[in-house]
Design an enzyme around this catalytic site. Structure first.
Site, PDB file in Angstrom:
ATOM      1  N   GLY A  28      59.170  38.514  79.914  1.00 55.06           N
ATOM      2  CA  GLY A  28      59.473  37.083  79.863  1.00 55.06           C
ATOM      3  C   GLY A  28      58.238  36.226  79.689  1.00 55.06           C
ATOM      4  O   GLY A  28      57.180  36.723  79.297  1.00 55.06           O
ATOM      5  N   HIS A  31      56.174  34.049  74.243  1.00 58.14           N
ATOM      6  CA  HIS A  31      55.325  33.285  73.314  1.00 58.14           C
ATOM      7  C   HIS A  31      55.453  33.904  71.931  1.00 58.14           C
ATOM      8  O   HIS A  31      56.241  34.844  71.740  1.00 58.14           O
ATOM      9  CB  HIS A  31      53.879  33.273  73.828  1.00 58.14           C
ATOM     10  CG  HIS A  31      53.353  34.645  74.175  1.00 58.14           C
ATOM     11  ND1 HIS A  31      53.148  35.625  73.230  1.00 58.14           N
ATOM     12  CD2 HIS A  31      53.026  35.203  75.367  1.00 58.14           C
ATOM     13  CE1 HIS A  31      52.692  36.715  73.816  1.00 58.14           C
ATOM     14  NE2 HIS A  31      52.619  36.493  75.118  1.00 58.14           N
ATOM     15  N   HIS A  34      55.506  37.752  71.512  1.00 60.34           N
ATOM     16  CA  HIS A  34      56.803  38.399  71.731  1.00 60.34           C
ATOM     17  C   HIS A  34      57.728  38.151  70.542  1.00 60.34           C
ATOM     18  O   HIS A  34      58.433  39.052  70.090  1.00 60.34           O
ATOM     19  CB  HIS A  34      57.484  37.822  72.984  1.00 60.34           C
ATOM     20  CG  HIS A  34      56.741  38.040  74.264  1.00 60.34           C
ATOM     21  ND1 HIS A  34      56.136  37.012  74.949  1.00 60.34           N
ATOM     22  CD2 HIS A  34      56.502  39.158  74.986  1.00 60.34           C
ATOM     23  CE1 HIS A  34      55.574  37.493  76.056  1.00 60.34           C
ATOM     24  NE2 HIS A  34      55.769  38.792  76.097  1.00 60.34           N
ATOM     25  N   ASP A 147      48.397  45.346  73.911  1.00 61.98           N
ATOM     26  CA  ASP A 147      48.262  46.290  75.027  1.00 61.98           C
ATOM     27  C   ASP A 147      48.068  47.677  74.417  1.00 61.98           C
ATOM     28  O   ASP A 147      48.963  48.516  74.447  1.00 61.98           O
ATOM     29  CB  ASP A 147      49.516  46.227  75.898  1.00 61.98           C
ATOM     30  CG  ASP A 147      49.727  44.823  76.450  1.00 61.98           C
ATOM     31  OD1 ASP A 147      49.103  44.495  77.458  1.00 61.98           O
ATOM     32  OD2 ASP A 147      50.481  44.045  75.839  1.00 61.98           O
ATOM     33  N   SER A 182      49.095  35.543  75.556  1.00 62.09           N
ATOM     34  CA  SER A 182      49.490  36.314  76.738  1.00 62.09           C
ATOM     35  C   SER A 182      50.207  35.379  77.696  1.00 62.09           C
ATOM     36  O   SER A 182      49.838  34.204  77.824  1.00 62.09           O
ATOM     37  CB  SER A 182      48.238  36.875  77.419  1.00 62.09           C
ATOM     38  OG  SER A 182      48.562  37.309  78.726  1.00 62.09           O
ATOM     39  N   ARG A 184      49.926  35.407  80.748  1.00 63.31           N
ATOM     40  CA  ARG A 184      48.975  35.029  81.802  1.00 63.31           C
ATOM     41  C   ARG A 184      48.079  33.860  81.383  1.00 63.31           C
ATOM     42  O   ARG A 184      47.461  33.224  82.246  1.00 63.31           O
ATOM     43  CB  ARG A 184      48.100  36.222  82.196  1.00 63.31           C
ATOM     44  CG  ARG A 184      48.832  37.251  83.034  1.00 63.31           C
ATOM     45  CD  ARG A 184      47.863  38.252  83.634  1.00 63.31           C
ATOM     46  NE  ARG A 184      48.549  39.195  84.527  1.00 63.31           N
ATOM     47  CZ  ARG A 184      49.205  40.266  84.125  1.00 63.31           C
ATOM     48  NH1 ARG A 184      49.262  40.548  82.830  1.00 63.31           N
ATOM     49  NH2 ARG A 184      49.807  41.067  84.988  1.00 63.31           N
TER      50      ARG A 184
END
Ligand code: AMP
Length: 257
Positions: A28, A31, A34, A147, A182, A184
Site C-alpha cells: 500500500g 505511488h 507500484h 528492491d 518509495s 517511506r
C-alpha cells in the site's frame, strides 16, 4: 473493482478469470512505482489482481511497522482509476493461520546486504510472497528492481520450490530529482527530502566505491552498505530514522544512470 477479503472469495474470483492473471503484491501507500507494475501486468495479462498487506513479519523494528504509511482509501481510488480488476486485502489471521510457525528461509544471499542489517526481514518477505503466490495462482507476478535483492531472492524461491508463476522484473521509477519512489519517502522531513536524491546522484557519479561511501557520510547519510550484486551497485543508507535503498547498473567501468 472487486475487493476481496476472504480466501473463499479469492478462489471464487480466480475461477471466473479466463486467460492469464497478473498479480502485483504491495504494502500500500501506492505511488507511480507500484502503478508501473500494474501497467506492466495489464499489458501482459487478461486480468490483474493487486494485493495490499503491510506484512508485519518482514519488519525487524516495531516502530518502523507502526509508522508505515496507510493511505488505503486513496490506494483503492488509484487502483480503480487504473482499471485494476480486483484487490486482495487480507489480514494477519487470514495469511498466518499458523501464527508464523512455518517460515521460508534462504540461507545464503538473504544473510547479506539488507539481510545483514535487518535480521529476519527476508524470511518474512519470502514467507508472505510464497503464501500470496500459492493463494493467487497467477500466471505472472510483478516485482520492482527497486528492491533488487528481494527480487533475486523471490526468483530463487520460485525456482527452488517449482512455483509455476512467472516472475517479471520492472524498472525503478524515480522522482524528477532522481530519488527512487518509495512509500517511506512520505516520512522524510522537508530537509531530508532535499538531501535524499543525493543517494542516487552519488551512486551514478564517476567515483570509486570508497569515495561514494565517504561522500554519502559527508552529506549526512548513515551508510549500511554499498555492494555489487550481479551487474548492479546496491546501497542502503539512512537519513535520520528513514532508511533508503537504491541500486543502479554497474560494470567494470563503474555505474550508469
Ligand atoms: P512495497 O509496497 O514497497 O512492498 O512494494 C511493492 C512492489 O513495488 C515491490 O515489488 C517493489 O519492488 C515495487 N516498487 C516499489 N517502489 C518502486 C519503484 N520506485 N519503482 C519500481 N518498483 C517499485
Amino acid at each position: 473493482m472487486q475487493q476481496i477479503t476472504t480466501i473463499t472469495a479469492l478462489q471464487t474470483y480466480r475461477k471466473t478469470c479466463q486467460g492469464s492473471v497478473g498479480f502485483v503484491p504491495t504494502m500500500g501507500a501506492l505511488h507511480q512505482g507500484h502503478l508501473s507494475l500494474v501497467q506492466a501486468a495489464q499489458q501482459d495479462n487478461d486480468h490483474v489482481l493487486v494485493s495490499i498487506f503491510v506484512n508485519p513479519t518482514q519488519f525487524n523494528q516495531a516502530s518502523d511497522l507502526a509508522k508505515y504509511p496507510n493511505t488505503l482509501a486513496q490506494d483503492l481510488q488509484q487502483l480503480e482509476a487504473a482499471g485494476v480488476d480486483a484487490v486482495f486485502l487480507p489480514d494477519f489471521a487470514l495469511l498466518y493461520p499458523d501464527d508464523y510457525a512455518y517460515q521460508v528461509t534462504e540461507k545464503a544471499l538473504s544473510t547479506q546486504f539488507c539481510g545483514a542489517h535487518r535480521p529476519g526481514h527476508f524470511d518474512g518477505v519470502l514467507t508472505v510472497v510464497m503464501k500470496l503466490l500459492n493463494l493467487v495462482s497467477a500466471t505472472h507476478a510483478y516485482f520492482g528492481e527497486k528492491d533488487y535483492q528481494q527480487l533475486r531472492l523471490i526468483r530463487g524461491m520460485v525456482d527452488a520450490f517449482f512455483i509455476t508463476t512467472e516472475i517479471v522484473a520492472c524498472p525503478i521509477i524515480r522522482e524528477a530529482d532522481g530519488l527512487a519512489m518509495s512509500s517511506r519517502n512520505l516520512r522524510l522531513s522537508a530537509i531530508e527530502r532535499k538531501i535524499a536524491p543525493q543517494l542516487y546522484a552519488t551512486l551514478v557519479a564517476d567515483t570509486s566505491l570508497s569515495a561514494k561511501r565517504e561522500q554519502l557520510s559527508a552529506i549526512g547519510f548513515a551508510v549500511d552498505y554499498l555492494a555489487v550484486l550481479d551487474d548492479r551497485l546496491l546501497a542502503a543508507a539512512s537519513l535520520g530514522e528513514i532508511r533508503l535503498i537504491d541500486n543502479v547498473p554497474y560494470n567494470d567501468r563503474g555505474a550508469k544512470a
